[in-house]
Scaffold this motif. Sequence first.
Motif, PDB file in Angstrom:
ATOM      1  N   HIS A 234       0.843  -1.200   0.000  1.00  0.00           N
ATOM      2  CA  HIS A 234       0.000   0.000   0.000  1.00  0.00           C
ATOM      3  C   HIS A 234       0.881   1.254   0.000  1.00  0.00           C
ATOM      4  O   HIS A 234       2.035   1.209   0.433  1.00  0.00           O
ATOM      5  CB  HIS A 234      -0.911   0.025   1.233  1.00  0.00           C
ATOM      6  CG  HIS A 234      -1.749  -1.200   1.389  1.00  0.00           C
ATOM      7  ND1 HIS A 234      -2.876  -1.441   0.629  1.00  0.00           N
ATOM      8  CD2 HIS A 234      -1.619  -2.276   2.210  1.00  0.00           C
ATOM      9  CE1 HIS A 234      -3.403  -2.601   0.970  1.00  0.00           C
ATOM     10  NE2 HIS A 234      -2.663  -3.129   1.933  1.00  0.00           N
ATOM     11  N   SER A 275       0.300  -1.782   5.879  1.00  0.00           N
ATOM     12  CA  SER A 275      -1.116  -1.463   6.067  1.00  0.00           C
ATOM     13  C   SER A 275      -1.263   0.054   6.184  1.00  0.00           C
ATOM     14  O   SER A 275      -0.399   0.733   6.761  1.00  0.00           O
ATOM     15  CB  SER A 275      -1.683  -2.143   7.317  1.00  0.00           C
ATOM     16  OG  SER A 275      -1.222  -1.509   8.488  1.00  0.00           O
ATOM     17  N   GLU A 277      -3.461   1.687   7.941  1.00  0.00           N
ATOM     18  CA  GLU A 277      -3.710   2.095   9.322  1.00  0.00           C
ATOM     19  C   GLU A 277      -2.399   2.236  10.102  1.00  0.00           C
ATOM     20  O   GLU A 277      -2.223   3.176  10.872  1.00  0.00           O
ATOM     21  CB  GLU A 277      -4.622   1.075  10.016  1.00  0.00           C
ATOM     22  CG  GLU A 277      -6.060   1.063   9.517  1.00  0.00           C
ATOM     23  CD  GLU A 277      -6.201   0.346   8.180  1.00  0.00           C
ATOM     24  OE1 GLU A 277      -5.216  -0.310   7.744  1.00  0.00           O
ATOM     25  OE2 GLU A 277      -7.276   0.452   7.569  1.00  0.00           O
ATOM     26  N   GLU A 297      -8.990   6.212   3.316  1.00  0.00           N
ATOM     27  CA  GLU A 297      -9.016   5.471   4.577  1.00  0.00           C
ATOM     28  C   GLU A 297      -7.892   5.906   5.525  1.00  0.00           C
ATOM     29  O   GLU A 297      -8.040   5.827   6.743  1.00  0.00           O
ATOM     30  CB  GLU A 297      -8.953   3.957   4.341  1.00  0.00           C
ATOM     31  CG  GLU A 297      -7.821   3.480   3.466  1.00  0.00           C
ATOM     32  CD  GLU A 297      -8.223   3.327   2.000  1.00  0.00           C
ATOM     33  OE1 GLU A 297      -7.711   2.393   1.355  1.00  0.00           O
ATOM     34  OE2 GLU A 297      -9.035   4.152   1.531  1.00  0.00           O
ATOM     35  N   ALA A 300      -9.211   9.048   7.106  1.00  0.00           N
ATOM     36  CA  ALA A 300     -10.263   8.709   8.068  1.00  0.00           C
ATOM     37  C   ALA A 300      -9.657   8.139   9.349  1.00  0.00           C
ATOM     38  O   ALA A 300     -10.119   8.445  10.461  1.00  0.00           O
ATOM     39  CB  ALA A 300     -11.234   7.697   7.446  1.00  0.00           C
ATOM     40  N   HIS A 301      -8.616   7.330   9.209  1.00  0.00           N
ATOM     41  CA  HIS A 301      -7.982   6.747  10.396  1.00  0.00           C
ATOM     42  C   HIS A 301      -7.316   7.830  11.240  1.00  0.00           C
ATOM     43  O   HIS A 301      -7.403   7.807  12.478  1.00  0.00           O
ATOM     44  CB  HIS A 301      -6.956   5.691   9.973  1.00  0.00           C
ATOM     45  CG  HIS A 301      -6.389   4.916  11.119  1.00  0.00           C
ATOM     46  ND1 HIS A 301      -7.132   4.041  11.864  1.00  0.00           N
ATOM     47  CD2 HIS A 301      -5.142   4.908  11.663  1.00  0.00           C
ATOM     48  CE1 HIS A 301      -6.377   3.507  12.815  1.00  0.00           C
ATOM     49  NE2 HIS A 301      -5.157   4.016  12.713  1.00  0.00           N
ATOM     50  N   ARG A 304      -9.962   9.628  13.214  1.00  0.00           N
ATOM     51  CA  ARG A 304     -10.403   8.855  14.384  1.00  0.00           C
ATOM     52  C   ARG A 304      -9.377   8.954  15.515  1.00  0.00           C
ATOM     53  O   ARG A 304      -9.729   9.089  16.689  1.00  0.00           O
ATOM     54  CB  ARG A 304     -10.634   7.401  13.999  1.00  0.00           C
ATOM     55  CG  ARG A 304     -11.893   7.178  13.170  1.00  0.00           C
ATOM     56  CD  ARG A 304     -12.264   5.706  13.104  1.00  0.00           C
ATOM     57  NE  ARG A 304     -11.226   4.916  12.432  1.00  0.00           N
ATOM     58  CZ  ARG A 304     -11.187   4.719  11.113  1.00  0.00           C
ATOM     59  NH1 ARG A 304     -12.113   5.273  10.332  1.00  0.00           N
ATOM     60  NH2 ARG A 304     -10.249   3.981  10.588  1.00  0.00           N
TER      61      ARG A 304
END
Length: 316
Positions: A234, A275, A277, A297, A300-301, A304
Amino acid sequence: MRADRLVATLLLLQSRKRVTAADVAAELEVSVRTARRDLEALSAAGIPVFPQPGRGGGWELVGGARTDLSGLTADEARTLFMVAGPEAAATPELKAALRKLVRALPEPFRASAEQAASSVVVDPDAWGRNRRARRPPMLDALQSAVASGKQVELDYADRTGRPSSRVVSPLGLAQKGTVWYLVANTDAGQRTFRVGRVTAVQALDAPVVRPDNFDLEAAWAQIVANVDELRSPHRVEAVADADVVHVLHWMFDRQLQVGEAHPDGRVAVSIGCQSVERCAAEIAGLGARIEVLAPPEARAHLARLAEDLGAIYAER
């Protein structure tokens, strides 16, 4: 580099009848302790270098002073080039010295010496975190197999510990960080084996099956590229303050690609990761000094994480 000194020490021994550790130290501009250690290393490697005790003593190359290497046996010549070979790519001077030494060898020994000199790559960049170096028990046996150009039967344990046995053609050895790898030709094509997982080596009489135009350094570069790609499926795209790019280099090493500077002074970066995240979590410590642009994503992580941290640390 130590390999340079070993070659220079041997040439010094051949140009003089006898030398002391102090002579070598003065000539090569090293400490007497270092010179003595290098002389002992040559002797331990099988080169016929021996200390002569007493008044007027020193270190001698058995056979008297010579200007070539014709006094070496085939095994001694292979050993010398194996000692020098791992760092042969480091300096043009050492490469030139090795070429001269090859020309000085008797004709029957040249091919095996050249093979030994080109059979080891040292790649100092480790995969993952550096670990304490340990010499694998089977490394010497594999070095001998590479230098002799003979096939071997390997007993090998995979990463789960499952044992297997196979016949391979050793093509070369590479040190990645603190870990040694064997590059070998097999019935299934070229394969790489972690030397620390080799449990036994049985030398065979059959010659190595070597691919046409095989080059160990080029092959290892391709292996590293393939592994890096597998380790980083990724990518996270971002812009970072120019003065934190060096921090990103330290954090992500080869997985970091640095692009062009933007008009606002920030620099485009692309980070490879296992990954999204995990990469976002590592980047979070840099705060506003880096802005993730993609993928969604990752953003978004980070959002959070910001909410969670805000909930804990916001002033009440």
